[in-house]
Design a protein around this motif. Structure first.
Motif, PDB file in Angstrom:
ATOM      1  N   ARG A  98       0.834  -1.204   0.000  1.00 47.48           N
ATOM      2  CA  ARG A  98       0.000   0.000   0.000  1.00 47.48           C
ATOM      3  C   ARG A  98       0.872   1.258   0.000  1.00 47.48           C
ATOM      4  O   ARG A  98       0.549   2.240  -0.671  1.00 47.48           O
ATOM      5  CB  ARG A  98      -0.942  -0.012   1.215  1.00 47.48           C
ATOM      6  CG  ARG A  98      -2.141  -0.929   1.040  1.00 47.48           C
ATOM      7  CD  ARG A  98      -2.958  -1.034   2.323  1.00 47.48           C
ATOM      8  NE  ARG A  98      -3.528   0.238   2.714  1.00 47.48           N
ATOM      9  CZ  ARG A  98      -4.726   0.680   2.322  1.00 47.48           C
ATOM     10  NH1 ARG A  98      -5.485  -0.049   1.504  1.00 47.48           N
ATOM     11  NH2 ARG A  98      -5.187   1.832   2.752  1.00 47.48           N
TER      12      ARG A  98
ATOM     13  N   LYS B 202       1.054   4.176  -2.909  1.00 48.04           N
ATOM     14  CA  LYS B 202       0.939   5.609  -2.650  1.00 48.04           C
ATOM     15  C   LYS B 202       2.146   6.366  -3.203  1.00 48.04           C
ATOM     16  O   LYS B 202       2.000   7.474  -3.739  1.00 48.04           O
ATOM     17  CB  LYS B 202       0.775   5.870  -1.152  1.00 48.04           C
ATOM     18  CG  LYS B 202      -0.585   5.475  -0.614  1.00 48.04           C
ATOM     19  CD  LYS B 202      -0.854   6.058   0.767  1.00 48.04           C
ATOM     20  CE  LYS B 202      -0.007   5.409   1.822  1.00 48.04           C
ATOM     21  NZ  LYS B 202      -0.370   5.905   3.181  1.00 48.04           N
TER      22      LYS B 202
ATOM     23  N   TYR C 187      -6.460  -1.310  -2.891  1.00 47.21           N
ATOM     24  CA  TYR C 187      -7.316  -0.118  -2.922  1.00 47.21           C
ATOM     25  C   TYR C 187      -8.497  -0.418  -3.831  1.00 47.21           C
ATOM     26  O   TYR C 187      -8.308  -0.831  -4.985  1.00 47.21           O
ATOM     27  CB  TYR C 187      -6.556   1.111  -3.434  1.00 47.21           C
ATOM     28  CG  TYR C 187      -5.549   1.644  -2.445  1.00 47.21           C
ATOM     29  CD1 TYR C 187      -5.953   2.452  -1.384  1.00 47.21           C
ATOM     30  CD2 TYR C 187      -4.198   1.324  -2.549  1.00 47.21           C
ATOM     31  CE1 TYR C 187      -5.031   2.926  -0.463  1.00 47.21           C
ATOM     32  CE2 TYR C 187      -3.269   1.797  -1.624  1.00 47.21           C
ATOM     33  CZ  TYR C 187      -3.704   2.600  -0.584  1.00 47.21           C
ATOM     34  OH  TYR C 187      -2.804   3.060   0.339  1.00 47.21           O
TER      35      TYR C 187
ATOM     36  N   GLU D 220      -6.769   8.301   0.771  1.00 41.92           N
ATOM     37  CA  GLU D 220      -5.608   7.969   1.585  1.00 41.92           C
ATOM     38  C   GLU D 220      -4.534   9.044   1.458  1.00 41.92           C
ATOM     39  O   GLU D 220      -3.908   9.438   2.443  1.00 41.92           O
ATOM     40  CB  GLU D 220      -5.059   6.610   1.155  1.00 41.92           C
ATOM     41  CG  GLU D 220      -4.010   6.038   2.084  1.00 41.92           C
ATOM     42  CD  GLU D 220      -4.589   5.399   3.334  1.00 41.92           C
ATOM     43  OE1 GLU D 220      -3.796   4.941   4.166  1.00 41.92           O
ATOM     44  OE2 GLU D 220      -5.829   5.373   3.491  1.00 41.92           O
TER      45      GLU D 220
ATOM     46  N   ASP E 100      -3.376  11.572   4.425  1.00 38.97           N
ATOM     47  CA  ASP E 100      -1.963  11.671   4.797  1.00 38.97           C
ATOM     48  C   ASP E 100      -1.480  13.117   4.752  1.00 38.97           C
ATOM     49  O   ASP E 100      -0.714  13.559   5.624  1.00 38.97           O
ATOM     50  CB  ASP E 100      -1.097  10.826   3.859  1.00 38.97           C
ATOM     51  CG  ASP E 100      -1.220   9.326   4.115  1.00 38.97           C
ATOM     52  OD1 ASP E 100      -1.848   8.940   5.117  1.00 38.97           O
ATOM     53  OD2 ASP E 100      -0.688   8.546   3.302  1.00 38.97           O
TER      54      ASP E 100
END
Length: 222
Positions: A18, A22, A57, A66, A70
């Protein structure tokens, strides 16, 4: 924060993938903007099939959420750390905001730039945004108030939802809101390159805006 050692190997692997997704998403955003984000392109970069990536995702919006979460959390933590320092004031927060924005302009534009078409952030994002605004309201509530209320103060007194229950008087709300909008305006223009070639130092312009925003007020009608 979750203890990484307490996670199973499967959970650690999932968290790692993950994070890699990102990272690739931020690279795409830096190149083509958030609206062009493609999970299939990320999957190809990672040597995965599209369906395999969707196990991490569920879709583009979940990945954007996400990234947005963040980004907001990063700024909220930066503000929290700055406001906890001895002698922290409005200038400290302004400096923190500019430093944070310059460190990663794409992160800044994701949350304060043009909205991604068709995307709607979940409600919990608003709660993190309130954490960012709270130290600003605290700082302005501690400054001397204007001698004369501005016309907009009465309106703000009846429209305080954005302040999330903060007890600051209306004049402090107005000054905090003005601080937030004007500094974001200066930052957005600087980061988008609109000051390039104009011959002045954007840092000094930002400082001048801050000086005006924090100057003692008496009978203003902002």
């Amino acid at each position: 924060m979750v203890n990484q050692e307490a996670k199973t190997p499967r959970e650690r692997y999932r968290a790692q993938v993950r994070t890699e997704i990102k990272d690739r998403a931020w690279e795409q955003i830096a190149t083509a903007g958030a609206s062009a984000l493609s999970l299939n392109a990320i999957a190809k970069q990672l040597g995965m099939s599209g369906p395999a990536l969707y196990r991490y995702y569920a879709g583009r919006d979940e990945l954007i959420t996400e990234l947005v979460r963040d980004a907001y959390r990063s700024l909220a933590d930066a503000f929290g750390a700055a406001s906890a320092r001895p002698g922290a004031d409005v200038s400290t927060l302004a400096s923190t905001l500019r430093t944070w924005a310059l460190e990663d302009p794409q992160r800044y534009f994701l949350i304060y730039g043009t909205p991604v078409p068709g995307y709607h952030a979940p409600d919990d994002i608003t709660a993190i945004a309130s954490e960012i605004m709270a130290p600003i309201l605290d700082a302005f509530a501690g400054l001397p108030s204007s001698d004369t209320a501005a016309a907009f103060d009465a309106h703000l007194e009846e429209h305080r939802d954005w302040a999330d229950g903060h007890p600051a008087p209306a004049a402090a709300l107005r000054r905090a809101l003005t601080f937030w909008t004007r500094l974001h305006g200066a930052l957005s223009l600087e980061l988008a390159g609109h000051f390039t070639g104009m011959g002045f130092d954007p840092a000094r312009f930002y400082a001048a805006e801050l000086d005006e925003l924090t100057a003692p007020r008496g009978g203003d009608a902002m």
